[in-house]
Scaffold this motif. Structure first.
Motif, PDB file in Angstrom:
ATOM      1  N   TYR A 279      -2.129  -8.106  -8.803  1.00 32.04           N
ATOM      2  CA  TYR A 279      -2.992  -9.389  -9.972  1.00 32.04           C
ATOM      3  C   TYR A 279      -2.214  -8.623 -11.336  1.00 32.04           C
ATOM      4  O   TYR A 279      -3.387  -8.219 -11.701  1.00 32.04           O
ATOM      5  CB  TYR A 279      -3.244 -10.122  -9.681  1.00 32.04           C
ATOM      6  CG  TYR A 279      -3.611 -10.538  -7.630  1.00 32.04           C
ATOM      7  CD1 TYR A 279      -2.126 -11.487  -7.552  1.00 32.04           C
ATOM      8  CD2 TYR A 279      -3.899  -9.432  -6.895  1.00 32.04           C
ATOM      9  CE1 TYR A 279      -1.911 -11.955  -5.755  1.00 32.04           C
ATOM     10  CE2 TYR A 279      -3.298 -10.914  -5.139  1.00 32.04           C
ATOM     11  CZ  TYR A 279      -2.216 -11.447  -5.648  1.00 32.04           C
ATOM     12  OH  TYR A 279      -2.484 -12.268  -4.175  1.00 32.04           O
ATOM     13  N   ILE A 280      -1.823  -8.920 -12.316  1.00 30.50           N
ATOM     14  CA  ILE A 280      -1.837  -8.876 -13.300  1.00 30.50           C
ATOM     15  C   ILE A 280      -2.442 -10.213 -14.508  1.00 30.50           C
ATOM     16  O   ILE A 280      -2.072 -11.406 -14.116  1.00 30.50           O
ATOM     17  CB  ILE A 280      -0.844  -8.471 -14.238  1.00 30.50           C
ATOM     18  CG1 ILE A 280       0.586  -7.096 -13.012  1.00 30.50           C
ATOM     19  CG2 ILE A 280      -0.595  -8.145 -15.925  1.00 30.50           C
ATOM     20  CD1 ILE A 280       1.259  -7.554 -12.756  1.00 30.50           C
ATOM     21  N   PHE A 281      -2.904  -9.383 -15.354  1.00 37.12           N
ATOM     22  CA  PHE A 281      -3.960 -10.481 -16.305  1.00 37.12           C
ATOM     23  C   PHE A 281      -3.251 -10.122 -17.467  1.00 37.12           C
ATOM     24  O   PHE A 281      -4.149  -9.217 -18.027  1.00 37.12           O
ATOM     25  CB  PHE A 281      -5.098 -11.207 -15.653  1.00 37.12           C
ATOM     26  CG  PHE A 281      -5.820 -11.424 -14.166  1.00 37.12           C
ATOM     27  CD1 PHE A 281      -5.473 -12.935 -14.345  1.00 37.12           C
ATOM     28  CD2 PHE A 281      -5.763 -10.840 -13.546  1.00 37.12           C
ATOM     29  CE1 PHE A 281      -4.958 -13.167 -12.820  1.00 37.12           C
ATOM     30  CE2 PHE A 281      -6.225 -11.544 -12.247  1.00 37.12           C
ATOM     31  CZ  PHE A 281      -5.769 -12.648 -11.956  1.00 37.12           C
ATOM     32  N   ILE A 282      -3.131 -10.744 -18.021  1.00 35.80           N
ATOM     33  CA  ILE A 282      -3.235 -10.767 -19.471  1.00 35.80           C
ATOM     34  C   ILE A 282      -3.909 -12.196 -20.423  1.00 35.80           C
ATOM     35  O   ILE A 282      -3.874 -13.211 -20.935  1.00 35.80           O
ATOM     36  CB  ILE A 282      -1.801 -10.636 -20.668  1.00 35.80           C
ATOM     37  CG1 ILE A 282      -1.209  -9.636 -19.564  1.00 35.80           C
ATOM     38  CG2 ILE A 282      -1.766 -10.123 -22.111  1.00 35.80           C
ATOM     39  CD1 ILE A 282       0.295  -9.213 -19.688  1.00 35.80           C
ATOM     40  N   ASN A 283      -4.521 -11.413 -21.871  1.00 35.29           N
ATOM     41  CA  ASN A 283      -4.956 -12.949 -22.476  1.00 35.29           C
ATOM     42  C   ASN A 283      -4.225 -13.307 -23.793  1.00 35.29           C
ATOM     43  O   ASN A 283      -2.859 -12.431 -23.738  1.00 35.29           O
ATOM     44  CB  ASN A 283      -6.555 -11.694 -23.252  1.00 35.29           C
ATOM     45  CG  ASN A 283      -6.026 -10.474 -24.089  1.00 35.29           C
ATOM     46  OD1 ASN A 283      -4.998 -10.075 -24.721  1.00 35.29           O
ATOM     47  ND2 ASN A 283      -7.180 -10.235 -25.380  1.00 35.29           N
ATOM     48  N   ARG A 284      -5.147 -14.048 -24.389  1.00 35.64           N
ATOM     49  CA  ARG A 284      -3.948 -14.916 -25.157  1.00 35.64           C
ATOM     50  C   ARG A 284      -3.670 -14.244 -26.164  1.00 35.64           C
ATOM     51  O   ARG A 284      -2.749 -14.467 -26.723  1.00 35.64           O
ATOM     52  CB  ARG A 284      -4.938 -16.548 -25.740  1.00 35.64           C
ATOM     53  CG  ARG A 284      -4.093 -16.489 -26.470  1.00 35.64           C
ATOM     54  CD  ARG A 284      -5.487 -17.938 -27.133  1.00 35.64           C
ATOM     55  NE  ARG A 284      -5.758 -18.906 -26.440  1.00 35.64           N
ATOM     56  CZ  ARG A 284      -5.265 -19.902 -25.144  1.00 35.64           C
ATOM     57  NH1 ARG A 284      -4.426 -19.922 -25.426  1.00 35.64           N
ATOM     58  NH2 ARG A 284      -5.867 -20.188 -24.655  1.00 35.64           N
TER      59      ARG A 284
END
Length: 122
Positions: free
Chosen positions: A44-49
């Motif tokens: 699972y990949i998460f990127i910030n604003r």
């Protein structure tokens, strides 16, 4: 053993993520927002604003692994397959590598990162 490869399934969370989140809260996002099981072997990949930080959460035998990267300069790209209307998008291994390595269409951001790398080599 720490390893990611092209035989795994990669899911990009299409919403900006607070990078203070760690194992438990990211697992909650996976369960509640994405409707997935964090222990199913997917990555699972998460990127910030600001698109300068990325986290990958992955279950391996023995426990969860959290990979994290903070860019020195520039921003992370977004794969063409990502649809902002969907909560998550399946992406390919090669797309993930391109995101993490900074290969993107925005030439200005890429140029800044490459110039910084050249300075380090001198």
């Amino acid at each position: 053993m720490f390893n990611l490869n092209d035989s795994m399934r990669y899911l990009l969370y299409n919403r900006p993520t607070d990078m203070r989140k760690s194992f438990h809260t990211l697992s909650g996002v996976i369960t509640d927002a994405m409707g997935q099981d964090p222990c199913n072997g997917n990555v699972y990949i998460f990127i910030n604003r600001a698109r300068n930080r990325i986290k990958l959460l992955h279950w391996e035998p023995g426990g969860m692994v959290l990979y994290s990267k903070l860019l020195e300069a520039g921003t992370l790209g977004k794969p063409d397959s990502a649809n902002d209307n969907e909560v998550c998008t399946n992406i390919e291994w090669r797309e993930l590598v391109m995101i993490v390595e900074g290969i993107m269409e925005d030439r200005d951001s890429r140029r800044t990162r490459l110039e910084n790398l050249k300075k380090l080599r001198k």
